[in-house]
Design an enzyme around this catalytic site. Structure first.
Site, mmCIF file in Angstrom:
data_model
loop_
_atom_site.group_PDB
_atom_site.id
_atom_site.type_symbol
_atom_site.label_atom_id
_atom_site.label_comp_id
_atom_site.label_asym_id
_atom_site.label_seq_id
_atom_site.Cartn_x
_atom_site.Cartn_y
_atom_site.Cartn_z
ATOM 1 N N HIS A 73 -14.544 6.189 -2.982
ATOM 2 C CA HIS A 73 -14.352 7.164 -1.685
ATOM 3 C C HIS A 73 -13.821 8.548 -2.076
ATOM 4 O O HIS A 73 -12.800 8.454 -3.044
ATOM 5 C CB HIS A 73 -13.596 6.440 -0.867
ATOM 6 N N ARG A 78 -29.706 5.496 -1.658
ATOM 7 C CA ARG A 78 -30.641 5.663 -2.574
ATOM 8 C C ARG A 78 -31.912 4.816 -2.970
ATOM 9 O O ARG A 78 -32.320 4.604 -3.899
ATOM 10 C CB ARG A 78 -29.961 5.835 -4.006
ATOM 11 N N ARG A 90 -22.581 3.142 0.138
ATOM 12 C CA ARG A 90 -22.579 2.949 1.633
ATOM 13 C C ARG A 90 -22.124 3.964 2.494
ATOM 14 O O ARG A 90 -21.448 4.857 1.736
ATOM 15 C CB ARG A 90 -21.539 1.572 1.806
ATOM 16 N N GLU A 138 -12.610 9.742 6.168
ATOM 17 C CA GLU A 138 -13.650 10.527 6.422
ATOM 18 C C GLU A 138 -13.830 11.428 7.820
ATOM 19 O O GLU A 138 -14.255 12.282 8.040
ATOM 20 C CB GLU A 138 -14.933 9.788 6.281
ATOM 21 N N HIS A 178 -13.530 2.206 -3.007
ATOM 22 C CA HIS A 178 -13.600 1.789 -1.546
ATOM 23 C C HIS A 178 -14.191 0.517 -1.267
ATOM 24 O O HIS A 178 -14.032 -0.050 -0.391
ATOM 25 C CB HIS A 178 -13.858 3.049 -0.968
ATOM 26 N N HIS A 179 -15.271 0.369 -1.772
ATOM 27 C CA HIS A 179 -16.291 -0.717 -1.382
ATOM 28 C C HIS A 179 -17.051 -1.398 -2.701
ATOM 29 O O HIS A 179 -17.652 -0.432 -3.245
ATOM 30 C CB HIS A 179 -17.152 -0.140 -0.117
ATOM 31 N N CYS A 229 0.582 -1.244 -0.016
ATOM 32 C CA CYS A 229 0.042 -0.023 0.020
ATOM 33 C C CYS A 229 0.767 1.445 0.013
ATOM 34 O O CYS A 229 0.569 2.287 -0.552
ATOM 35 C CB CYS A 229 -0.898 0.031 1.407
ATOM 36 N N ARG A 236 -21.000 9.743 -0.041
ATOM 37 C CA ARG A 236 -19.535 9.684 -0.720
ATOM 38 C C ARG A 236 -19.671 9.647 -2.200
ATOM 39 O O ARG A 236 -18.971 10.232 -2.803
ATOM 40 C CB ARG A 236 -19.085 8.334 -0.339
ATOM 41 N N ARG A 266 -12.594 14.871 7.877
ATOM 42 C CA ARG A 266 -13.575 15.899 7.232
ATOM 43 C C ARG A 266 -14.779 15.824 8.667
ATOM 44 O O ARG A 266 -15.154 16.925 8.935
ATOM 45 C CB ARG A 266 -14.459 15.459 6.188
HETATM 46 O O1 MEZ Z 1 -16.767 3.205 6.555
HETATM 47 C C1 MEZ Z 1 -15.804 3.714 6.044
HETATM 48 O O2 MEZ Z 1 -15.574 3.456 4.733
HETATM 49 C C2 MEZ Z 1 -15.070 4.863 6.464
HETATM 50 C C3 MEZ Z 1 -15.544 5.430 7.585
HETATM 51 C C4 MEZ Z 1 -13.983 5.267 5.769
HETATM 52 C C5 MEZ Z 1 -13.278 6.239 6.249
HETATM 53 O O3 MEZ Z 1 -13.192 7.363 5.300
HETATM 54 O O4 MEZ Z 1 -12.697 6.359 7.282
#
Ligand code: MEZ
Length: 594
Positions: free
Chosen positions: A387, A223, A566, A400, A526-527, A111, A424, A403
């Protein structure tokens, strides 16, 4: 007299020092080096060694490493230097990185990018891994089982650990399989927190929240495409999931806001510690204690189902032991999503082709593939979340939380363009419409002090820093006048309690105290919201929407919970709530079979 351990530590320190200093012979492997000290027995003990005689999880080998070199705690450095022995991965197998018979691999570099100073770095590379062919898999399916269990769980991330622990506590014999050399999966990288309603933490903070509000926020974020029955379970059982983790020693005492939530309901460890590693460490330790440790380096390659779609077991590929069959009365698929499978992403969501991903390299969609091969149906399989704030040009998620705690998002001129706490999908869309398709998160010294993870980004060299807003704007290539006005306006909105520009609902911090910081971000995968179709009892459905007896699924491998999009904090909740449920239902089913 010096103890054996102290002697070992001294030898270990001397060896590592000498080797990092470059004294390993060219092309030498770690195994060559050790064999000169005491033959194969120095690592493998006195039993005859063949490739197949080494247990796939390599635990015994690693115990031996630590006897001589000390534990992670013993060898980690102090101070601010980045130390792979003190990372968010926890105390993983030494052999995850220090491969004995081939070139070592710094798994952190999957990573991040760190200079590789590992001993034996010029040893020959390992032969590329060849996937087992169909004939070999067929042969393993027909062979006598090597083992039999009530429940086999595939994948040792949060969903898998929760399922395995729950199934074991329900009285089943359980095997937990993990393809990677360490457990944690994508859950290991969860940064934000765990959404839960009705917890003692919310009560202590005087937060008024309801199951209905959680459900409505989740449906609105998705949604309206979510499976409402699943969302209701998620909300109703979320607080019990927090208590279940706390019962294992987890700390989820802080509560914060995530995008799309009307109140603070994202629970995480005190002091802004990242939630995923914390939960994974907790579950890893509990699984050991409960007698269901993850069997590492053991990839499930095929679900064995009969002509009635009833599950009978799994074909496993062990790192050392090769292909073998395990019989199971029930199987829980908890193998995660497909965010790191570039072909699947390009196929299901062509507009995201080539996009970076914050996901662990383990998120390769194996669970989806195996379920499809077994005849399962999919829900919303093409719904993928970008994301909004992945570090530009990297794979590092800028949580997140940054923020949520107070950062402001601006474009490359220095102007705000969106409510930072929107969902998101909306935030990502807004960024992709900005010049250069990127943005900056801007914050100050107060936020730096409050959000521990920001210090991690700093360590990784991702932050611009200046003593004035003008200086920060210049460092980030923005227009100083624009950024100064943006932040002055923002601070004024905060002071009067209303964001006139974008309706941001929560402005916990001003951006006022030097030094100032900025981190460049862009959307990244991200998901994967879609996946295996499941019932409320976590049973996997076949293509005619009938439960496949004995097959269960939980976590990111499933579809339906999150709909089109999500909400932050709902993934961890999903893995805990539905991981537990899948484990319990799988155990119940298995124990009812003869
Ligand atoms: O649930 C998530 O994916 C999350 C809170 C991610 C993040 O930005 O930290």
């Amino acid at each position: 007299m010096m103890t054996k351990k102290a002697l070992g530590l001294m030898i270990g320190a001397l060896l590592s020092g000498a080797l990092i200093g470059g004294e390993a012979a060219a092309g030498q492997t770690l195994a060559d080096f050790h064999s000169k000290m005491g033959g194969c027995a120095s690592c493998h003990g006195t039993n005859a060694v063949t490739a197949a005689s080494v247990p796939d999880d390599e635990h015994a080998l690693n115990a031996q490493c630590q006897t001589c070199h000390g534990s992670y705690k013993d060898i980690r450095k102090t101070g601010t230097e980045i130390d792979p022995h003190h990372s968010h991965l926890g105390d993983i197998n030494c052999t995850s990185c220090h491969t004995a018979h081939a070139r070592p691999k710094l798994v952190c570099n999957d990573c991040h990018t760190f200079p590789n100073k590992m001993p034996f770095a010029d040893a020959p590379e390992a032969a590329p891994k060849v996937s087992p062919d169909e004939a070999a898999i067929e042969a393993a399916m027909k062979a006598e089982p090597r083992e039999s269990y009530d429940v086999v769980v595939i994948g040792a991330g949060s969903a898998g650990f929760n399922a395995a622990i729950a199934a074991k506590r329900a009285g089943a014999s359980v095997l937990l399989l993990e393809k990677n050399s360490f457990s944690g999966g994508n859950s290991m990288l969860a940064a934000g927190g765990y959404n839960a309603v009705g917890t003692k933490q919310q009560k202590a903070k005087g937060i008024t929240d309801t199951v209905e509000a959680y459900v409505e926020d989740t449906l609105k974020g998705g949604r309206g495409k979510n499976d409402r029955a699943l969302v209701e379970i998620l909300a109703k059982e979320s607080a019990a999931g927090v208590e279940w983790l706390e019962g294992m020693g987890a700390d989820l005492s802080e509560v914060k806001r995530s995008g799309g939530a009307r109140v603070d309901r994202t629970h995480r460890p005190t002091g802004g510690e990242t939630v995923g590693p914390h939960i994974v460490k907790t579950l890893r330790a509990q699984a050991e204690k409960d007698g269901v440790p993850a069997r590492l380096n053991s990839r499930a390659v095929r679900l064995i189902v009969d002509e009635n779609h009833t599950v009978r077991g799994v074909v496993v590929e062990g790192k050392h032991s090769g292909l073998y069959r395990v019989n199971a009365k029930a199987v829980v698929l908890a193998a995660g999503g497909y965010g790191q499978n570039k072909e699947m992403v390009a196929f299901y969501r062509p507009t995201f082709k080539g996009m970076t991903s914050s996901n662990n390299v383990t998120s390769t969609g194996d669970g989806v593939r195996m379920a499809l091969e077994a005849g399962a149906s999919m829900t919303d399989i093409d719904w993928i979340q970008a994301h909004p704030t992945v570090g530009k040009g990297s794979r590092i998620l800028i949580s997140e939380t940054v923020r949520g705690v107070g950062a402001v998002m601006v474009n490359e001129t220095g102007a705000r363009f969106v409510n930072e706490l929107t969902t998101r999908d909306r935030a990502s869309d807004a960024i992709l419409k900005q010049p250069g398709r990127h943005a900056w998160l801007v914050f100050d010294a107060d936020l730096y002090a409050k959000a521990k993870m920001v210090r991690g980004y700093d360590h990784l060299g991702m932050l611009k820093k200046a003593d004035t807003i003008e200086g920060l704007a210049k460092a980030a290539g923005m227009d100083p006048k624009v950024l100064e006005k943006t932040l002055a306006d923002y601070n004024a909105y905060r002071a009067k309690g209303h964001d006139d520009a974008f309706g941001r609902p929560d402005m916990p911090l001003a951006v006022a105290k030097a030094p100032f910081y900025a981190v460049e971000v862009a959307p990244g995968i991200h998901h994967t919201m879609g996946g295996v179709a499941v019932t409320t009892e976590s049973e996997v459905l076949d293509i005619q929407s009938r439960p496949m007896p004995g097959l269960y699924a939980a976590g990111e491998v499933t579809g339906g919970v999150h709909g089109f999009n999500r909400l932050g904090g709902n993934a961890v909740a999903d893995t805990v709530v539905f991981g537990r449920r899948a484990g319990e239902h799988a155990a119940k089913y298995a124990l009812e079979q003869k």
